[in-house]
Enzyme design. Structure first.
Site, short mmCIF file in Angstrom:
data_model
loop_
_atom_site.label_atom_id
_atom_site.label_comp_id
_atom_site.label_asym_id
_atom_site.label_seq_id
_atom_site.Cartn_x
_atom_site.Cartn_y
_atom_site.Cartn_z
N CYS A 107 0.85 -1.19 0.00
CA CYS A 107 0.00 0.00 0.00
C CYS A 107 0.88 1.24 0.00
O CYS A 107 2.10 1.15 0.14
CB CYS A 107 -0.91 0.02 1.23
SG CYS A 107 -1.98 -1.43 1.39
N GLY A 145 -0.84 0.66 -5.17
CA GLY A 145 -2.13 0.05 -4.89
C GLY A 145 -3.23 0.72 -5.68
O GLY A 145 -3.33 1.94 -5.69
N ASN A 177 0.62 0.68 5.98
CA ASN A 177 1.30 -0.06 4.92
C ASN A 177 2.12 -1.15 5.57
O ASN A 177 2.97 -0.87 6.42
CB ASN A 177 2.20 0.86 4.11
CG ASN A 177 3.09 0.10 3.13
OD1 ASN A 177 2.67 -0.91 2.58
ND2 ASN A 177 4.29 0.59 2.91
N GLY A 178 1.89 -2.38 5.16
CA GLY A 178 2.66 -3.49 5.71
C GLY A 178 1.79 -4.70 5.97
O GLY A 178 0.71 -4.85 5.38
N TYR A 216 11.63 -3.62 -7.56
CA TYR A 216 10.38 -3.53 -8.32
C TYR A 216 9.39 -2.47 -7.85
O TYR A 216 8.90 -1.67 -8.63
CB TYR A 216 9.68 -4.90 -8.31
CG TYR A 216 8.26 -4.84 -8.84
CD1 TYR A 216 8.00 -4.56 -10.17
CD2 TYR A 216 7.18 -5.05 -8.00
CE1 TYR A 216 6.71 -4.49 -10.66
CE2 TYR A 216 5.87 -4.99 -8.49
CZ TYR A 216 5.65 -4.70 -9.82
OH TYR A 216 4.37 -4.63 -10.30
#
Length: 482
Positions: free
Chosen positions: A8, A34, A112-113, A254
């Site tokens: 995210c 996202g 996020n995570g 990436y």
């Protein structure tokens, strides 16, 4: 990229009436992290308002909804979120920021995570009567904050963060401030920026600062809480930084945008280094080097520079076939992949081609790309991959499949080369990849390649295996990411 989904993206700023618009722009810059849902919450200093929806930022906050002006009214600060679900289903109930009322007032949270002990904590709270409205692990943090025995602690936020295991970058917005925190292992990135007017902001990637003409200040330190309010910025610790960090190097391979600075290094530069190293480890006699855009582009440039093989853009990516594109049949799915990555025949026809990509997960989409190159006249196809073979699932916010689905666990390099239909196949070594980073190798998590999980992957006593709770989001009909 073959079937890997992002985590995210989060953004927060305390800049008065401009906070909502700047959060909107920041989320656009983080859209690559996202595309399932997006949301913004703002505070007037007395109350918190928010709006979330399914889809991209532009779709959720389209002008016809007139949402941004309403959130901007009397605004002091704002936080935002773009989501890809590595925990919890793709549903509006799981969209963030999540807003709640508890004994201490209003709060909005964006995360996020992936919390490796979220299921254990959820089971515990549900056993005592707590009711959850979502299935993501972010809501667990709200219940922890609201627990009466936690509220009375000298620093409730620090106390609650100490209960969390796994990867987390959390933004908590109260009516009078934003609190930003990063886990002690530093698994996911979180950066601090400063606007021209001297206001502070935080974001998953530094590229979001450029969208609002802010400058990168520094990263939020692992184990640190940063408070942002009307008076500026302050910092305190909730945990000591681990002697060996577990920064996710896949961010550099990436996930992150090439103009972001991740873990102290520009993403474009680190990917270009990886391409050079790949050319040293796996040279090829070829006529042209082409990337799988966008994540393979910088690495392909590095490969070209090191090998002196000309660089060309042999694939053209369509920006209108989204990452959430669903095809109703296998045949349409194959056609959609071709729509997303079209081939410039004049670049590859009659040529020996080196194709540089960031990873291979299941292998089916890579196989399709090689077949398309052959159909467009490529005489030879040599595949070069900028990370080692992915053999283990990730429990820290990257949606890798289960171990059994990873093709590197089913075939050796030669078998995989044959399956793909390539003339040769070469992966960068683990040592070579990590060596392209400025920080020591021990600073990075390499679990998806070597199975060395630095952060616990089982909850207390090993009762809850993460294999049991990690949601498999690789539905058969979903088009692969980039």
């Amino acid at each position: 990229m073959s079937n890997i989904k992002e985590e995210c993206g989060v953004f927060g700023i305390w800049d008065g009436p401009e906070s909502v618009n700047k959060t909107y722009l920041g989320l656009f810059s983080l859209q690559h992290r996202g595309q399932e849902s997006a949301g913004i919450a703002s505070t007037t200093g007395e109350e918190i308002n928010g709006f979330t929806g399914m889809g991209t930022v532009g779709r959720v906050f389209r002008p016809t909804r007139d949402v941004l002006p309403r959130l901007t009214r009397n605004c002091k600060g704002a936080i935002g979120h773009v989501r890809y679900s590595t925990s919890g289903s793709s549903s509006i109930h799981n969209a963030q920021p999540q807003i709640a009322e508890y004994s201490q007032g209003s709060i909005a949270i964006a995360h996020n995570g992936n919390l490796t002990n979220a299921s254990l904590l959820r089971d515990e709270y549900e056993a005592y009567g707590s009711i959850f409205k979502s299935t993501n692990d972010t809501e667990t943090i709200i219940h922890l904050l609201a627990k009466p025995t936690h509220v009375i602690k000298p620093d409730p936020i620090a106390h609650v963060l100490g209960h969390l295991q796994g990867a987390f970058c959390v933004l908590m917005m109260f009516t009078d401030r934003i609190e930003a925190a990063r886990d002690p292992y530093g698994i996911r990135p979180l950066s601090i920026g400063k606007t021209k007017s001297g206001r502070y902001c935080v974001a998953s990637e530094s590229c979001a600062f450029e969208a609002i003409e802010a400058e990168f200040v520094r990263d939020v330190e692992p184990g640190e809480i940063v408070s942002i309010d009307e008076n500026g910025i302050s910092s305190r610790r909730f945990a000591e930084k681990k002697p060996e960090l577990a920064q996710c190097i896949f961010e550099n391979v990436y996930f992150a945008r090439q103009n972001s600075k991740i873990f102290g290094e520009n993403v474009y530069i680190s990917r270009k280094k990886m391409g050079r190293q790949l050319a040293k480890e796996h040279p090829a006699e070829a006529d042209v080097v082409i990337p799988i855009p966008d994540s393979g582009t910088a690495a392909a440039i590095g490969f070209s520079h090191e090998s002196s093989i000309p660089f060309e853009m042999g694939f053209v990516r369509s920006h209108y076939v989204g990452r959430s594109f669903i095809a109703p049949s296998d045949e349409l799915r194959k056609q959609a992949i071709k729509l997303k990555l079209a081939i410039v025949r004049e670049v590859v026809d009659g040529k020996r081609v080196v194709v540089v990509d960031d990873s291979i997960v299941r292998g089916n989409t890579t196989k399709g790309k090689i077949q398309s190159l052959r159909e467009n006249g490529a005489k030879e196809v040599h595949i070069r991959i900028c990370c080692p073979p992915v053999k283990f699932p990730c429990f820290y916010g990257v949606d890798f499949p289960t171990k059994d689905e990873l093709i590197a666990n089913k075939m050796n390099i030669e078998e995989l080369r044959g399956f793909l239909g390539a003339d040769s196949l070469g992966y960068i070594s683990l040592e070579g990849m990590v060596g392209c980073m400025d920080q020591p190798a021990k600073s990075f998590c390499t679990a998806c390649w070597d199975g060395n999980y630095k952060v616990p992957t089982y909850s207390q006593g090993g009762k809850y295996s993460m294999e049991r709770y990690q949601r498999n989001l690789f539905e058969d009909l979903e088009i692969e990411n980039e």
